[in-house]
Design an enzyme around this catalytic site. Structure first.
Site, short mmCIF file in Angstrom:
data_model
loop_
_atom_site.label_atom_id
_atom_site.label_comp_id
_atom_site.label_asym_id
_atom_site.label_seq_id
_atom_site.Cartn_x
_atom_site.Cartn_y
_atom_site.Cartn_z
N ASN A 165 -22.53 -24.38 12.53
CA ASN A 165 -21.16 -24.83 11.41
C ASN A 165 -21.35 -25.84 10.58
OD1 ASN A 165 -18.25 -24.40 11.08
ND2 ASN A 165 -17.92 -26.47 12.16
N HIS B 216 -6.51 -13.05 15.34
CA HIS B 216 -5.20 -13.25 14.93
C HIS B 216 -5.17 -12.74 14.27
CE1 HIS B 216 -7.07 -17.56 15.49
NE2 HIS B 216 -6.43 -17.38 16.03
N CYS C 179 11.41 -2.87 5.59
CA CYS C 179 11.27 -1.61 6.60
C CYS C 179 10.91 -0.70 6.00
CB CYS C 179 10.66 -1.68 8.24
SG CYS C 179 9.71 -0.74 8.70
#
EC number: 2.3.1.-
Length: 315
Positions: A287, A162, A221
């Protein structure tokens, strides 16, 4: 219960950012965002050791649960995840791309949260996986996290599925810049801006009021003047096909798959479990709490990643 968790940043005499959070604890507490888990089961630890010993080309997929022990919250953990602590939801890709006010709100929150998020360090689970790679046990590491903690731990055979919050991307020209450089530009544009944040969210941001956000200035930018976005996959966006293909190839090369700290609720990661099942790879899941693929796992462990992984000998 009221907590005053003072988070204070000072860059110049005129700049002051403070965050008060809602529980009595320290930001450096490694257990703040880790859900409760049962004691280690010695027999399951032995089973995991056997699984690792037999694996020759192990692929590991990690999720937010590996980084909660580093003080980074996740979304879904019971009682301590973002969804359990608040009704706030993560930003959507389409909203960010279409709306300048949404970008302004996102960047203001991220600006305040960045010093703490970027200072987080790997925990014993990250170091253990890096050591497995160094010793030749780990064939490839795929992380769904955007915190760069695997990179900080020295992992190189790594795909950041990701993306990574430590990089910034121009939506128009594609120019990439380090997130730290953008932080300096924020400071120059907002020398007298101040905010008091409430609550800590995953992915490096905090909660601010709309009034605080309105005066925050966001740079464009420096190359083309286009809007800037962290180089991550927001909710509602998709992982680039070439990256998906690359990970599918690594899964097909593997002889076993270990999931660490992921509920696998997001399809972008879950699809690789389906590929592993099709290839008949043994799957083990570490988990705390249920996952989308518990029925596909030959072994499921509900333990802290940083407590269990360092006990395993990868040789």
């Amino acid at each position: 219960m009221r907590m005053s968790f003072g988070l204070t940043f000072k860059r110049t005499a005129k700049v002051h950012w403070r965050a008060n959070f809602s529980q009595q604890c320290s930001l450096r507490s490694t257990g703040l965002f880790v859900p409760p888990s049962p004691p280690l089961d010695p027999e399951k630890v032995k089973e995991l050791q056997r699984f690792i010993t037999l694996s020759k080309r192990l692929l590991v997929m990690t999720g937010a649960g590996i980084s909660t022990e580093s003080g980074i919250p996740d979304y879904r953990s019971e009682k301590v995840g973002l969804y359990a602590r608040t009704d706030r939801r993560p930003i959507q890709h389409g909203d960010f791309v279409r709306s300048a006010p949404v970008r302004q709100r996102y960047w203001a929150r991220n600006f305040v949260g960045w010093p703490q998020f970027s200072s987080r360090q790997p925990n014993p689970a990250h170091w253990a996986l890096s050591n497995w790679e160094r010793l030749g046990k780990l064939h490839w590491l795929v992380t769904q996290n955007v915190d760069a903690l695997h990179t900080k731990a020295g992992s190189q055979r790594l795909t950041e599925l990701h993306g990574c919050m430590h990089r910034v991307l121009c939506l128009d020209c594609g120019e990439q810049t380090p997130r730290g450089v953008l932080q300096e530009r924020f400071q120059v544009l907002n020398p007298t801006w101040s905010a008091e944040a409430h609550g800590l969210a995953p992915d490096g941001d905090v909660f601010l009021t709309e009034e605080e956000v309105q005066s925050f200035q966001v740079p464009s930018c420096s190359r083309c003047g286009g809007p800037l976005k962290p180089d991550v996959v927001f909710f509602g966006d998709t992982v680039k096909p070439d990256k998906v293909d690359f990970v599918h190839k690594r899964v097909k090369e593997a002889d076993s798959l270990l999931v660490v700290g992921s509920s696998l609720q997001v399809y972008s990661g879950y699809r690789f479990i389906l590929t592993a099942r099709e290839k008949k790879l043994p799957i083990v899941i570490l988990n705390i709490g249920p996952t989308r693929s518990d029925d596909l796992a030959s072994l499921k462990l509900d333990s802290r990643c940083g407590e269990l992984l360092p006990l395993i000998d990868p040789r």
